[in-house]
Motif scaffolding. Structure first.
Motif, PDB file in Angstrom:
ATOM      1  N   LEU A   1      -1.385   2.996   5.932  1.00 17.29           N
ATOM      2  CA  LEU A   1      -0.467   2.725   4.729  1.00 17.29           C
ATOM      3  C   LEU A   1       0.742   2.749   5.399  1.00 17.29           C
ATOM      4  O   LEU A   1       1.912   1.835   5.172  1.00 17.29           O
ATOM      5  CB  LEU A   1      -0.559   3.676   3.708  1.00 17.29           C
ATOM      6  N   ALA A   2       1.054   3.629   6.177  1.00 17.90           N
ATOM      7  CA  ALA A   2       2.677   3.894   6.838  1.00 17.90           C
ATOM      8  C   ALA A   2       2.770   2.712   7.440  1.00 17.90           C
ATOM      9  O   ALA A   2       4.092   2.171   7.463  1.00 17.90           O
ATOM     10  CB  ALA A   2       2.713   5.162   7.646  1.00 17.90           C
ATOM     11  N   THR A   3       2.159   2.329   8.259  1.00 16.16           N
ATOM     12  CA  THR A   3       1.966   0.895   9.207  1.00 16.16           C
ATOM     13  C   THR A   3       2.244  -0.239   8.430  1.00 16.16           C
ATOM     14  O   THR A   3       3.307  -1.149   8.764  1.00 16.16           O
ATOM     15  CB  THR A   3       0.912   0.507  10.301  1.00 16.16           C
ATOM     16  N   ILE A   5       3.582  -0.318   5.068  1.00 15.86           N
ATOM     17  CA  ILE A   5       4.873  -0.270   4.438  1.00 15.86           C
ATOM     18  C   ILE A   5       5.962  -0.545   5.420  1.00 15.86           C
ATOM     19  O   ILE A   5       6.683  -1.469   5.287  1.00 15.86           O
ATOM     20  CB  ILE A   5       5.410   1.252   4.142  1.00 15.86           C
ATOM     21  N   ARG A   6       6.056  -0.078   6.881  1.00 16.94           N
ATOM     22  CA  ARG A   6       7.019  -0.552   7.598  1.00 16.94           C
ATOM     23  C   ARG A   6       6.982  -1.904   8.081  1.00 16.94           C
ATOM     24  O   ARG A   6       7.949  -2.695   8.151  1.00 16.94           O
ATOM     25  CB  ARG A   6       6.613   0.224   9.062  1.00 16.94           C
ATOM     26  N   ALA A   7       5.690  -2.491   8.197  1.00 15.32           N
ATOM     27  CA  ALA A   7       5.824  -4.026   8.500  1.00 15.32           C
ATOM     28  C   ALA A   7       6.062  -4.984   7.224  1.00 15.32           C
ATOM     29  O   ALA A   7       6.977  -5.669   7.637  1.00 15.32           O
ATOM     30  CB  ALA A   7       4.214  -4.208   8.849  1.00 15.32           C
ATOM     31  N   VAL A   8       5.867  -4.602   6.061  1.00 10.68           N
ATOM     32  CA  VAL A   8       6.581  -5.334   4.980  1.00 10.68           C
ATOM     33  C   VAL A   8       8.086  -5.148   4.971  1.00 10.68           C
ATOM     34  O   VAL A   8       8.733  -6.052   4.824  1.00 10.68           O
ATOM     35  CB  VAL A   8       5.894  -4.835   3.682  1.00 10.68           C
ATOM     36  N   ARG A   9       8.541  -3.902   5.096  1.00 10.77           N
ATOM     37  CA  ARG A   9      10.135  -3.780   5.162  1.00 10.77           C
ATOM     38  C   ARG A   9      10.493  -4.524   6.194  1.00 10.77           C
ATOM     39  O   ARG A   9      11.788  -5.212   6.209  1.00 10.77           O
ATOM     40  CB  ARG A   9      10.292  -2.284   5.179  1.00 10.77           C
ATOM     41  N   ARG A  10      10.168  -4.529   7.361  1.00 18.97           N
ATOM     42  CA  ARG A  10      10.478  -5.339   8.800  1.00 18.97           C
ATOM     43  C   ARG A  10      10.834  -6.701   8.367  1.00 18.97           C
ATOM     44  O   ARG A  10      11.335  -7.240   8.672  1.00 18.97           O
ATOM     45  CB  ARG A  10       9.841  -4.924   9.747  1.00 18.97           C
ATOM     46  N   ALA A  11       9.166  -7.387   7.767  1.00 22.32           N
ATOM     47  CA  ALA A  11       9.338  -8.677   7.424  1.00 22.32           C
ATOM     48  C   ALA A  11      10.527  -8.986   6.523  1.00 22.32           C
ATOM     49  O   ALA A  11      10.737 -10.386   6.614  1.00 22.32           O
ATOM     50  CB  ALA A  11       7.750  -8.878   7.007  1.00 22.32           C
ATOM     51  N   ARG A  12      10.967  -8.189   5.660  1.00 21.20           N
ATOM     52  CA  ARG A  12      12.142  -8.714   4.879  1.00 21.20           C
ATOM     53  C   ARG A  12      13.529  -8.559   5.726  1.00 21.20           C
ATOM     54  O   ARG A  12      14.475  -8.955   5.132  1.00 21.20           O
ATOM     55  CB  ARG A  12      12.003  -7.828   3.696  1.00 21.20           C
ATOM     56  N   GLY A  37       2.704   8.440   6.136  1.00 18.95           N
ATOM     57  CA  GLY A  37       1.783   7.846   4.988  1.00 18.95           C
ATOM     58  C   GLY A  37       1.744   8.807   3.993  1.00 18.95           C
ATOM     59  O   GLY A  37       1.153   8.743   2.999  1.00 18.95           O
ATOM     60  N   GLN A  38       2.329   9.980   4.010  1.00 22.70           N
ATOM     61  CA  GLN A  38       2.147  10.997   3.079  1.00 22.70           C
ATOM     62  C   GLN A  38       3.388  11.063   2.409  1.00 22.70           C
ATOM     63  O   GLN A  38       4.599  10.895   2.706  1.00 22.70           O
ATOM     64  CB  GLN A  38       1.988  12.529   3.846  1.00 22.70           C
TER      65      GLN A  38
END
Length: 78
Positions: A1-3, A5-12, A37-38
């Motif tokens: 989950l953490a990965t 979230i980070r990937a979607v943020r970075r993609a933007r 992820g917590q």
């Protein structure tokens, strides 16, 4: 989950600070969610809303199939 979230943020092209601002959360909260992820479900919901991914929650709890024919008929009418 953490990965994810980070990937979607970075993609933007957003920094953690930008996501924090857009979600109304603190930078430490965003950083913790991305690292571990917590966090609270409310924080995750706000981050997903900021990232335009709230619809993904529907996949977590899909509607169960009708247990009876009466239930199926009720669903079809509504």
């Amino acid at each position: 989950l953490a990965t994810r979230i980070r990937a979607v943020r970075r993609a933007r092209g957003w920094t953690q600070a930008e996501l924090a601002k857009r979600s109304g959360l603190g930078l430490a909260t965003v950083a913790r969610l991305e690292q571990t992820g917590q966090g609270q479900i409310s924080s995750l919901t706000r981050i997903c809303a900021a990232l335009g991914r709230l619809d993904d929650f529907a996949a977590l709890l899909p509607e169960s199939p009708p247990a009876t024919m009466d239930e199926l008929r009720r669903r079809l009418r509504s």
